[in-house]
Design a protein around this motif. Structure first.
Motif, mmCIF file in Angstrom:
data_model
loop_
_atom_site.group_PDB
_atom_site.id
_atom_site.type_symbol
_atom_site.label_atom_id
_atom_site.label_comp_id
_atom_site.label_asym_id
_atom_site.label_seq_id
_atom_site.Cartn_x
_atom_site.Cartn_y
_atom_site.Cartn_z
ATOM 1 N N ALA A 81 4.630 0.669 -13.591
ATOM 2 C CA ALA A 81 5.111 -0.659 -13.971
ATOM 3 C C ALA A 81 5.690 -1.314 -12.721
ATOM 4 O O ALA A 81 6.575 -0.750 -12.077
ATOM 5 N N MET A 82 5.155 -2.492 -12.385
ATOM 6 C CA MET A 82 5.540 -3.145 -11.139
ATOM 7 C C MET A 82 5.726 -4.634 -11.354
ATOM 8 O O MET A 82 5.042 -5.242 -12.180
ATOM 9 N N VAL A 83 6.644 -5.238 -10.621
ATOM 10 C CA VAL A 83 6.813 -6.682 -10.600
ATOM 11 C C VAL A 83 6.519 -7.166 -9.192
ATOM 12 O O VAL A 83 6.887 -6.522 -8.207
ATOM 13 N N HIS A 84 5.821 -8.317 -9.098
ATOM 14 C CA HIS A 84 5.427 -8.805 -7.776
ATOM 15 C C HIS A 84 5.172 -10.311 -7.862
ATOM 16 O O HIS A 84 5.506 -10.961 -8.866
ATOM 17 N N LEU A 85 4.568 -10.846 -6.811
ATOM 18 C CA LEU A 85 4.266 -12.270 -6.741
ATOM 19 C C LEU A 85 2.851 -12.551 -7.238
ATOM 20 O O LEU A 85 1.908 -11.868 -6.830
ATOM 21 N N PRO A 86 2.662 -13.572 -8.070
ATOM 22 C CA PRO A 86 1.310 -13.927 -8.526
ATOM 23 C C PRO A 86 0.358 -14.229 -7.378
ATOM 24 O O PRO A 86 -0.842 -13.945 -7.486
ATOM 25 N N GLU A 87 0.873 -14.797 -6.304
ATOM 26 C CA GLU A 87 -0.002 -15.174 -5.183
ATOM 27 C C GLU A 87 -0.656 -13.961 -4.527
ATOM 28 O O GLU A 87 -1.659 -14.098 -3.812
ATOM 29 N N ARG A 88 -0.133 -12.772 -4.768
ATOM 30 C CA ARG A 88 -0.705 -11.556 -4.187
ATOM 31 C C ARG A 88 -1.472 -10.723 -5.206
ATOM 32 O O ARG A 88 -1.826 -9.576 -4.941
ATOM 33 N N LEU A 89 -1.760 -11.289 -6.368
ATOM 34 C CA LEU A 89 -2.343 -10.511 -7.457
ATOM 35 C C LEU A 89 -3.690 -9.909 -7.092
ATOM 36 O O LEU A 89 -3.953 -8.736 -7.396
ATOM 37 N N ALA A 90 -4.553 -10.677 -6.446
ATOM 38 C CA ALA A 90 -5.870 -10.131 -6.078
ATOM 39 C C ALA A 90 -5.718 -8.929 -5.157
ATOM 40 O O ALA A 90 -6.376 -7.889 -5.341
ATOM 41 N N ALA A 115 0.823 -1.208 0.000
ATOM 42 C CA ALA A 115 0.000 0.000 0.000
ATOM 43 C C ALA A 115 0.859 1.261 0.000
ATOM 44 O O ALA A 115 0.532 2.247 -0.683
ATOM 45 N N ASP A 116 1.970 1.254 0.747
ATOM 46 C CA ASP A 116 2.880 2.403 0.747
ATOM 47 C C ASP A 116 3.420 2.672 -0.653
ATOM 48 O O ASP A 116 3.484 3.817 -1.110
ATOM 49 N N THR A 117 3.829 1.606 -1.331
ATOM 50 C CA THR A 117 4.403 1.737 -2.669
ATOM 51 C C THR A 117 3.373 2.270 -3.650
ATOM 52 O O THR A 117 3.659 3.167 -4.451
ATOM 53 N N VAL A 118 2.160 1.727 -3.591
ATOM 54 C CA VAL A 118 1.100 2.166 -4.514
ATOM 55 C C VAL A 118 0.723 3.621 -4.253
ATOM 56 O O VAL A 118 0.529 4.405 -5.189
ATOM 57 N N ARG A 119 0.632 4.008 -2.969
ATOM 58 C CA ARG A 119 0.310 5.404 -2.645
ATOM 59 C C ARG A 119 1.364 6.357 -3.199
ATOM 60 O O ARG A 119 1.038 7.421 -3.746
ATOM 61 N N ILE A 137 -3.084 -7.011 -4.925
ATOM 62 C CA ILE A 137 -2.439 -5.937 -5.692
ATOM 63 C C ILE A 137 -3.477 -5.158 -6.496
ATOM 64 O O ILE A 137 -3.499 -3.918 -6.488
ATOM 65 N N ILE A 138 -4.361 -5.871 -7.187
ATOM 66 C CA ILE A 138 -5.370 -5.202 -8.020
ATOM 67 C C ILE A 138 -6.293 -4.335 -7.170
ATOM 68 O O ILE A 138 -6.620 -3.195 -7.542
#
Length: 247
Positions: free
Chosen positions: A168-177, A151-155, A179-180
């Motif tokens: 543009a961000m890279v992250h883990l698929p398991e956290r996709l929901a 949340a800090d990064t997105v803000r 993240i969106i």
């Protein structure tokens, strides 16, 4: 007198395989990996973008994208990493293109102007501190959300981007929901997704995401999977192309 680039016993110099560009890293700290390289190559760039890199580390993403941007600002919390990033910029003759700022992007107004950027890169810590073994020092901050949460990064990205600008961000698929949802709460609409698989018969271990500030919720493009290694364990042609054939 020319500057002495290596200044600490733990420092090493690596070739970025990009027109002679080099990067200094420390073996006792977190070193960049393939996820940063894939992220740098994910968004299409016109050469006119004002770019911001959140949590730049030693500055690998700015070094990789500098030739395709109008300007790049890089923010890093760690004084050691920020100094290395600034030194890498000088070593590669990019001081007129890249600016490095030491600071905490959880306080965006202290570091950059609101709506000043066209494109923000983020390779944030992947795991909440409650998940997984927490390593020591800068490696821990790079892998776990010790200094900045999702949340800090997105803000910070939402604050930095103009309307219509891209994250543009890279992250883990398991956290996709998660993240969106977090992106949506910050008025960032996901427009492109690309899963990354270690090989064809293994599940994705990374996801590349591009989101637009103020964009419509419709129109998500799920792109073909990027496979890192073929059935023989060799890097695929696409990965080799991303690395300029030097892998």
């Amino acid at each position: 007198m020319s500057e002495t680039w290596l200044r600490h016993p733990a420092e090493r110099m690596d070739d970025l395989a990009l027109g002679g560009r080099r990067i200094i890293q420390r073996t006792d700290a977190f070193c960049f990996s393939m996820d940063a390289v894939l992220l740098a190559h994910f968004p299409q760039m016109s050469g006119r973008e004002r770019v911001l890199d959140l949590g730049t580390g030693t500055g690998v993403i700015p070094l990789l994208v500098a030739d395709h941007a109008a300007s790049v600002e890089a923010v890093e919390l760690s004084p050691v990493q920020a100094e290395l990033a600034a030194r890498n910029v000088r070593m590669n003759g990019l001081t007129e293109k890249i600016t490095v700022r030491e600071g905490d992007y959880r306080d965006p107004p202290a570091l950059f102007a609101c709506g000043a950027f066209d494109l923000v890169f983020a390779n944030p810590p992947y795991r909440p501190v409650s998940r997984g073994a927490v390593s020591a020092g800068t490696r821990a901050a790079a892998r776990h959300e010790l200094t900045a949460t999702l949340a800090d990064t997105v803000r910070a990205a939402a604050y930095a981007l103009r309307r219509g600008g891209r994250l543009a961000m890279v992250h883990l698929p398991e956290r996709l929901a998660e993240i969106i949802l977090t992106l949506s709460d910050a008025d960032l609409a996901v427009k492109r997704l690309r899963m990354v698989q270690p090989c064809a018969d293994r599940a994705p271990n990374l996801v590349l995401i591009e989101a637009v500030r103020g964009g419509a919720r419709a129109g998500l493009r799920n792109e073909p999977v990027l496979i890192v290694r073929d059935g023989s364990g060799r890097y695929t042609e696409e990965i080799r192309a991303i690395y300029g054939g030097h892998i």
